[in-house]
Design a protein around this motif. Structure first.
Motif, PDB file in Angstrom:
ATOM      1  N   ILE A 172      -6.080  50.364 -41.588  1.00 44.21           N
ATOM      2  CA  ILE A 172      -4.962  49.614 -41.014  1.00 44.21           C
ATOM      3  C   ILE A 172      -5.022  48.204 -41.579  1.00 44.21           C
ATOM      4  O   ILE A 172      -6.052  47.528 -41.468  1.00 44.21           O
ATOM      5  CB  ILE A 172      -5.046  49.563 -39.475  1.00 44.21           C
ATOM      6  CG1 ILE A 172      -5.065  50.972 -38.885  1.00 44.21           C
ATOM      7  CG2 ILE A 172      -3.890  48.755 -38.902  1.00 44.21           C
ATOM      8  CD1 ILE A 172      -5.379  51.012 -37.386  1.00 44.21           C
ATOM      9  N   CYS A 182      -2.318  50.738 -32.637  1.00 42.08           N
ATOM     10  CA  CYS A 182      -2.523  51.900 -33.496  1.00 42.08           C
ATOM     11  C   CYS A 182      -3.987  52.325 -33.490  1.00 42.08           C
ATOM     12  O   CYS A 182      -4.302  53.501 -33.301  1.00 42.08           O
ATOM     13  CB  CYS A 182      -2.057  51.574 -34.913  1.00 42.08           C
ATOM     14  SG  CYS A 182      -2.206  52.946 -36.072  1.00 42.08           S
ATOM     15  N   THR A 185      -4.986  53.798 -30.081  1.00 41.37           N
ATOM     16  CA  THR A 185      -4.361  55.101 -29.856  1.00 41.37           C
ATOM     17  C   THR A 185      -5.058  56.187 -30.674  1.00 41.37           C
ATOM     18  O   THR A 185      -5.260  57.316 -30.192  1.00 41.37           O
ATOM     19  CB  THR A 185      -2.865  55.056 -30.202  1.00 41.37           C
ATOM     20  OG1 THR A 185      -2.226  54.053 -29.416  1.00 41.37           O
ATOM     21  CG2 THR A 185      -2.196  56.397 -29.942  1.00 41.37           C
ATOM     22  N   VAL A 267      -2.005  52.455 -42.765  1.00 42.71           N
ATOM     23  CA  VAL A 267      -1.001  51.920 -41.843  1.00 42.71           C
ATOM     24  C   VAL A 267      -0.862  50.430 -42.135  1.00 42.71           C
ATOM     25  O   VAL A 267      -1.847  49.684 -42.060  1.00 42.71           O
ATOM     26  CB  VAL A 267      -1.394  52.133 -40.363  1.00 42.71           C
ATOM     27  CG1 VAL A 267      -0.311  51.556 -39.450  1.00 42.71           C
ATOM     28  CG2 VAL A 267      -1.604  53.609 -40.067  1.00 42.71           C
ATOM     29  N   TYR A 436       2.100  54.678 -43.469  1.00 42.11           N
ATOM     30  CA  TYR A 436       2.956  54.346 -42.344  1.00 42.11           C
ATOM     31  C   TYR A 436       3.044  52.817 -42.245  1.00 42.11           C
ATOM     32  O   TYR A 436       2.196  52.092 -42.774  1.00 42.11           O
ATOM     33  CB  TYR A 436       2.396  54.920 -41.044  1.00 42.11           C
ATOM     34  CG  TYR A 436       2.399  56.428 -40.997  1.00 42.11           C
ATOM     35  CD1 TYR A 436       3.345  57.121 -40.240  1.00 42.11           C
ATOM     36  CD2 TYR A 436       1.460  57.172 -41.712  1.00 42.11           C
ATOM     37  CE1 TYR A 436       3.357  58.522 -40.201  1.00 42.11           C
ATOM     38  CE2 TYR A 436       1.462  58.563 -41.685  1.00 42.11           C
ATOM     39  CZ  TYR A 436       2.415  59.224 -40.931  1.00 42.11           C
ATOM     40  OH  TYR A 436       2.436  60.598 -40.896  1.00 42.11           O
ATOM     41  N   ALA A 438       4.388  49.474 -39.379  1.00 42.74           N
ATOM     42  CA  ALA A 438       4.733  49.204 -37.983  1.00 42.74           C
ATOM     43  C   ALA A 438       4.846  47.708 -37.739  1.00 42.74           C
ATOM     44  O   ALA A 438       4.246  46.895 -38.441  1.00 42.74           O
ATOM     45  CB  ALA A 438       3.649  49.790 -37.062  1.00 42.74           C
ATOM     46  N   GLY A 466       3.060  50.770 -33.212  1.00 43.93           N
ATOM     47  CA  GLY A 466       1.669  51.098 -33.483  1.00 43.93           C
ATOM     48  C   GLY A 466       1.259  52.411 -32.854  1.00 43.93           C
ATOM     49  O   GLY A 466       0.562  53.230 -33.482  1.00 43.93           O
ATOM     50  N   ARG A 467       1.691  52.627 -31.622  1.00 44.59           N
ATOM     51  CA  ARG A 467       1.360  53.885 -30.950  1.00 44.59           C
ATOM     52  C   ARG A 467       2.034  55.070 -31.634  1.00 44.59           C
ATOM     53  O   ARG A 467       1.411  56.111 -31.864  1.00 44.59           O
ATOM     54  CB  ARG A 467       1.769  53.814 -29.477  1.00 44.59           C
ATOM     55  CG  ARG A 467       1.571  55.130 -28.731  1.00 44.59           C
ATOM     56  CD  ARG A 467       1.753  55.017 -27.226  1.00 44.59           C
ATOM     57  NE  ARG A 467       1.721  56.315 -26.583  1.00 44.59           N
ATOM     58  CZ  ARG A 467       0.626  57.024 -26.369  1.00 44.59           C
ATOM     59  NH1 ARG A 467      -0.541  56.551 -26.734  1.00 44.59           N
ATOM     60  NH2 ARG A 467       0.678  58.208 -25.780  1.00 44.59           N
ATOM     61  N   ALA A 469       3.080  55.331 -34.738  1.00 45.11           N
ATOM     62  CA  ALA A 469       2.443  55.580 -36.032  1.00 45.11           C
ATOM     63  C   ALA A 469       1.147  56.364 -35.864  1.00 45.11           C
ATOM     64  O   ALA A 469       0.898  57.342 -36.583  1.00 45.11           O
ATOM     65  CB  ALA A 469       2.176  54.258 -36.747  1.00 45.11           C
ATOM     66  N   ALA A 470       0.319  55.957 -34.899  1.00 46.55           N
ATOM     67  CA  ALA A 470      -0.962  56.631 -34.687  1.00 46.55           C
ATOM     68  C   ALA A 470      -0.781  58.106 -34.349  1.00 46.55           C
ATOM     69  O   ALA A 470      -1.483  58.975 -34.877  1.00 46.55           O
ATOM     70  CB  ALA A 470      -1.739  55.927 -33.581  1.00 46.55           C
TER      71      ALA A 470
END
Length: 569
Positions: A172, A182, A185, A267, A436, A438, A466-467, A469-470
């Protein structure tokens, strides 16, 4: 580290997000106490059983604060069943009894966070923590709540750690709300591979919205989690790591310090960066941007007893002005619009907030701009305005918006728009299958705006991104569906806003602007698309629930009855 077992902060999580661990069980037997308490030897925690009300005291769809041994709980009756969760929002401690119960969750009245009414799990941010869950049973006509005698109002959801048996690596880039949510999660959902968060910040993630409201705050006081939290859950936070390029063929990111990191999934959540002035004198001493705690500390240290000029009349500029109003010798806001907040809140509300600030000795020079900054021996002394006037300036704070921090993606093949925002789909995936993005840097389809492609720089929305994406990184197909929700606070007064008002053509005010007690509805054609309020909680949270339910209210309906939409909740 390296353990494959789960770790749970449980109900002992402190306000700072430090980690408490449950004591291991020695026996599963319980010893009754004469006062209605018992000791759960399995967890070695004292519990108390409290009769909190009669069954008929609470109607379906109602909430009630009840006294328990650890303080208070929020008792809920929904669809004929009782449940109880923590009574304070885990974000800033708002009383959830003043919030909104709808569709199986309770929405905070202040900033819109949502908690599952059965489990207390956080379902919508801002904030990272859940709230406690209490066991509830009905005996005869008594409702009985069982509570831990040392309950906290925050609870960290169960999270796993890295396992030597899992070799997948997720990287990330970023250290804000989207990145932190992210990472957490991923661990909450059972990811046991290597998890690295690389941020150009010199600190662990912190509460950025507070920067402009508390300029003297330190990074430690603003931290979303303490450093030991990330260590416990095997989240490798690498600070002072600014990405300079991404090689999507080699799955590698190069950083300014020369280091490179590889990934299986990437991410990107690098957030925005403040726009800089491009006028003569922009490089003088005490011409300041506000992006980090150190920036805020520098501004307040140099502004005391001095003349402060703020360029920009929106959220950052006005919040900084409000903070400095009783510390600086003078505070002047220079803005291009007619009133502050004109683009976001409209002329009427902007004018009312300008009056509030002026009563606190903040001066406004609107329909204007700064064309030059002048100094002596490298230090700022005055600002020259577009209309030719000159004003004293010892400190200048620049708050003229942000741009996406995405230059390092330029040659990566990741598709961006002409503003530099990364284009993602509803799952936060880019055009690259294993990348990804975010937060503030993305352009994404907004569900409440008929999937229009938008960029929204809200703290709350960054959490949602973030959530989402995770979950999709872990192949849990999920589309982002969150109502934009933001707030600002000046001189102890808060404005709350929910919805998406870009392209609005009218504002309907219900209440009194003079008394700063109102609800404002924003319309686009005959459709009401957003609402803002002051001193009218929990209306904005109610309207967020209304928008989330995919319902519409027409401008003509609202003009006849401003509260007509509430009956549709």
């Amino acid at each position: 580290m390296g353990s494959s077992s789960s770790k749970n902060g449980g109900n002992g999580a402190s306000n700072e997000g430090t980690v408490s661990k449950n004591v291991s069980a020695k026996s599963s037997k319980k010893g009754s106490a004469s006062n209605g308490s018992s000791v759960d030897n399995k967890k070695q925690v004292s519990v108390t059983h409290v009769k909190v009300c009669k069954v008929d005291d609470l109607k379906d769809g109602e909430m009630k604060e009840v006294e328990v041994s650890s303080g208070k709980a929020l008792l809920i009756r929904e669809h004929g069943e009782f449940s109880a969760i923590g009574h304070k929002c885990s974000h800033y401690g708002a009383p959830l009894i003043k919030g909104v119960l709808s569709n199986g969750h309770v929405r905070c009245p202040w900033h819109g966070a949502c908690f599952n009414s059965k489990t207390g799990d956080i379902e919508e941010s801002p904030g990272l923590d859940s709230v406690p869950k209490f066991d509830v049973k009905v005996e005869g006509d008594d409702v009985i709540v069982t509570c831990n005698n040392k309950e906290s109002h925050k609870r960290i959801k169960e999270m796993t750690c890295q396992s030597p048996d899992e070799d997948k690596k997720i990287l990330i880039i970023g250290g804000g709300a989207a990145a932190t949510t992210c990472a957490e999660t991923l661990r909450q959902e059972g990811f046991k591979g290597q998890l690295v968060m690389a941020t150009k910040e010199g600190h662990v993630p912190y509460d950025r919205p507070k920067l402009s409201k508390a300029l003297d705050a330190t990074a430690d006081s603003l931290a979303l989690r303490k450093a030991d939290f990330f260590s416990v859950y095997d989240i490798d936070v690498k600070t002072s790591m600014e990405a300079v390029s991404v090689d999507t063929m080699l799955n590698s990111v190069k950083f300014q310090n020369g280091e490179s990191l590889v990934y299986d999934t990437l991410v990107v959540a690098t957030g925005g960066k403040p726009r800089k002035l491009t006028i003569p004198g922009a490089d003088l001493e005490n011409v300041c941007l506000l992006r980090t705690p150190e920036d805020g500390n520098h501004i307040v240290a140099n502004a005391k007893g001095k003349n402060v000029v703020i360029i920009g009349a929106s959220f950052i500029g006005v919040e900084v002005a409000a903070y400095l109003a009783n510390k600086a010798s003078s505070v002047t806001i220079v803005g291009r619009s007619t009133v502050p907040y004109e683009a976001s809140l409209g002329k009427d509300i902007g004018g009312a907030l300008q009056k509030l600030c002026e009563e606190k000795n903040v001066k406004f020079i609107m329909n204007n701009g700064v064309t030059e900054l002048k100094g002596e021996e490298g230090k700022l002394r005055e600002a020259v305005l577009k209309d030719g006037q000159t004003i004293a300036a010892d400190v200048c704070v620049v708050g003229i918006g942000v741009t996406p921090s995405t230059e390092f993606l330029k040659d990566s093949g990741v598709v961006m728009n002409d503003r530099g925002a990364v284009i993602v789909d509803k799952t936060m995936k880019t055009n690259k299958d294993n990348i990804y993005a975010a937060g503030d840097i993305v352009e994404f389809p907004l569900s409440i705006a008929d999937d229009a492609k938008v960029s929204i720089g809200h703290w709350q929305m960054a959490h949602a991104h973030g959530r989402t994406a995770a979950l999709n990184v872990l192949d849990q197909e999920t589309e982002v569906k969150s109502v934009p929700y933001f707030w600002t606070q000046i001189f102890g007064k808060s404005v709350r806003f929910a919805g998406y008002s870009n392209g609005m053509d009218d504002v309907i005010i219900d209440g009194s602007l003079e008394e700063l007690k109102f609800v404002a509805y924003y319309t686009k054609g005959d459709r009401v698309v957003a609402a803002a309020s002051m001193n009218s909680d929990p209306v904005v949270s109610q309207f967020a629930e209304f928008l989330l339910s995919d319902q519409d209210v027409l401008k003509s309906e609202l003009q006849s009855d401003p509260s007509c939409w509430k009956s549709k909740l």
